[in-house]
Enzyme design. Sequence first.
Site, short mmCIF file in Angstrom:
data_model
loop_
_atom_site.label_atom_id
_atom_site.label_comp_id
_atom_site.label_asym_id
_atom_site.label_seq_id
_atom_site.Cartn_x
_atom_site.Cartn_y
_atom_site.Cartn_z
N ARG A 159 0.82 -1.22 0.00
CA ARG A 159 0.00 0.00 0.00
C ARG A 159 0.86 1.27 0.00
O ARG A 159 0.56 2.26 0.68
CB ARG A 159 -0.92 0.05 1.23
CG ARG A 159 -1.95 -1.04 1.27
CD ARG A 159 -2.93 -0.93 0.11
NE ARG A 159 -4.09 -1.74 0.33
CZ ARG A 159 -4.18 -3.03 0.01
NH1 ARG A 159 -3.14 -3.64 -0.55
NH2 ARG A 159 -5.28 -3.71 0.25
N CYS A 192 -10.83 -0.85 3.25
CA CYS A 192 -10.18 -1.05 4.55
C CYS A 192 -9.65 0.29 5.06
O CYS A 192 -8.97 1.02 4.33
CB CYS A 192 -9.03 -2.04 4.41
SG CYS A 192 -9.63 -3.72 4.25
N GLU A 196 -4.91 3.39 6.45
CA GLU A 196 -4.65 3.03 5.05
C GLU A 196 -5.29 4.07 4.14
O GLU A 196 -4.78 4.37 3.08
CB GLU A 196 -5.23 1.64 4.78
CG GLU A 196 -4.71 0.98 3.52
CD GLU A 196 -5.75 0.90 2.43
OE1 GLU A 196 -5.39 0.51 1.33
OE2 GLU A 196 -6.92 1.25 2.67
#
Length: 320
Positions: free
Chosen positions: A188, A238, A309
């Site tokens: 990520r 998420c 995130e």
Amino acid sequence: MSTHPFADLSAAVRENEPMARHTSFGVGGPVRFFAEPRDSEAFLLAHQRGVAAGLPIRILGRGSNILVTDEPHPWLVISTRHLSGLRHSGSCIEADAGVYLPRLVAAAENWGMGGLEPLAGIPGSVGGAVAMNAGGRYGRVANTLVGAMVARFDSSASDLNQQSEIRNQKSEMVPYWVDTAELGLDYRYSIVPKAGLVLLSATFQLDKAAPRQLAERRLGILAEKHATQPMDALSAGCVFKNPPTGKSAGWLIDQAGLKGARVGGAVVSHKHANFIVNGRNATARDILQLIDIVVKRVLDRFGIELELEIEVWTNNEERR
Ligand code: EPU
């Protein structure tokens, strides 16, 4: 008659545009200017004008991984939505930054090109997906990306959370090619925001594959996602990264007893605890308060500090 700095551009430019219309959370206050340029030339020009006018600038993909705070924002937001070209040649596909990721996955399938199907069910734009190395259990962008066309804002931005807000840029930006290795892709993560780069297009190298097999794989992944994630709710996917070792964020939040926890209209999903959903009329403030509760509870319970995130777009220094 409009006298704003973009009046003569071939780009739709709106003033005081609510970001709630442009984020998958369905929240976010109005921004001073919102531009939707038709092509990359107009995109770069809109940026140049924004710099000349001294506006803080943010680049928007599909708004599926951001939380924009509720207050009015002084930014020029430039959307990549209409940079939507998709080309294939040999074993490669080149997709413009604004291409909707599911459209790229579908195109690759139709063309019998395999490798992108692990990205099935991930919303967002190609630009956003590359910038955060989007992916899931079956693969990430990094697996097939060979490189990208980028433009550099000569930014002093060194803090990841400054993201696409870049001040004091060079007035002119010349697009150039970078290999994947130069983008520093990790879980990520890419250097794109930190380096003040804006992605204009991305090139993927793929394997020959039978469309029917690719479709089967895609449908399998989608079914799994629908079974385990609140795919139809307003959310940004998420909320937290999985910690580098040990249990996933979803498991930790679930075990901390937080499924169904609520602040105003924001709720920790019953289906997957790493999703916060906008149940009904949530504000960004509700979501941020719920995030704080989750972080604190998981820290108290497991001694693990969850990291966001999603990206928070705000003028509030404390939340960056
Ligand atoms: N789990 C729970 N309770 C929950 C959710 C999960 O106990 O409420 C457990 C699961 O049973 C499993 C483990 O936690 O044992 C991991 O869960 P899952 O398989 O759902 O994967 P994840 O690590 O939570 C990651 C990505 C997702 C991606 C999925 C599937 C991150 C932060 N999340 O989730 O990506 O869709 O794998 O490939 O890396 C996103 O980035 O927005 C996203 C949703």
